[in-house]
Design an enzyme around this catalytic site. Sequence first.
Site, PDB file in Angstrom:
ATOM      1  CD  GLU A  16      -2.503   1.797   0.084  1.00  0.00           C
ATOM      2  OE1 GLU A  16      -2.601   2.458   0.093  1.00  0.00           O
ATOM      3  OE2 GLU A  16      -3.545   0.341  -0.532  1.00  0.00           O
ATOM      4  CE  LYS A  17      -0.958   4.792  -4.456  1.00  0.00           C
ATOM      5  NZ  LYS A  17      -1.383   4.619  -7.036  1.00  0.00           N
ATOM      6  CG  HIS A  52      -2.423  11.482  -5.587  1.00  0.00           C
ATOM      7  ND1 HIS A  52      -2.492  10.244  -6.026  1.00  0.00           N
ATOM      8  CD2 HIS A  52      -3.080  11.009  -4.385  1.00  0.00           C
ATOM      9  CE1 HIS A  52      -3.423   9.106  -4.516  1.00  0.00           C
ATOM     10  NE2 HIS A  52      -3.193   9.814  -4.413  1.00  0.00           N
ATOM     11  CB  CYS A 116      -3.223  10.348   1.174  1.00  0.00           C
ATOM     12  SG  CYS A 116      -3.846  10.602  -0.404  1.00  0.00           S
TER      13      CYS A 116
END
Length: 131
Positions: A16-17, A52, A116
């Site tokens: 998972e980034k 993003h 994020c």
Amino acid sequence: MAKIAEFIKTADFKTEKHAPVIEVPAEIKAGVPFPVTVSVGKEIPHPNTTEHFIAWISLFFKPTEGKFVHHLGKVEFSSHGESTEGPNKGPAYSNPYGVFHIKLDKPGTLIAESYCNIHGLWENSVEVVLS
């Protein structure tokens, strides 16, 4: 009533980034300062674009014996390629990577949170044993 914990996501950073990665030395001595590196996108790069991006990373410490969490610091990332020429046309980008120099007198858990702008709050932790 909603609680912030309901919105925090966790995952293995290798798949998972968005999950923060906490790196500490192999040996940590009580009362001796040491570096803690926290990053996002170590195994799978996270986009760092105007649209993003990771906005910040915070680091906390919870002693094994004790009920309070201590906020150790926060790193904010404010440049994501913005420009008057348009999105992703700017000359500067911040990478979600920070180094905290801390000293611990007791063992416990280091907890990192990252944010994020699209996918919200993410958390990871690592146990700290002192020698």
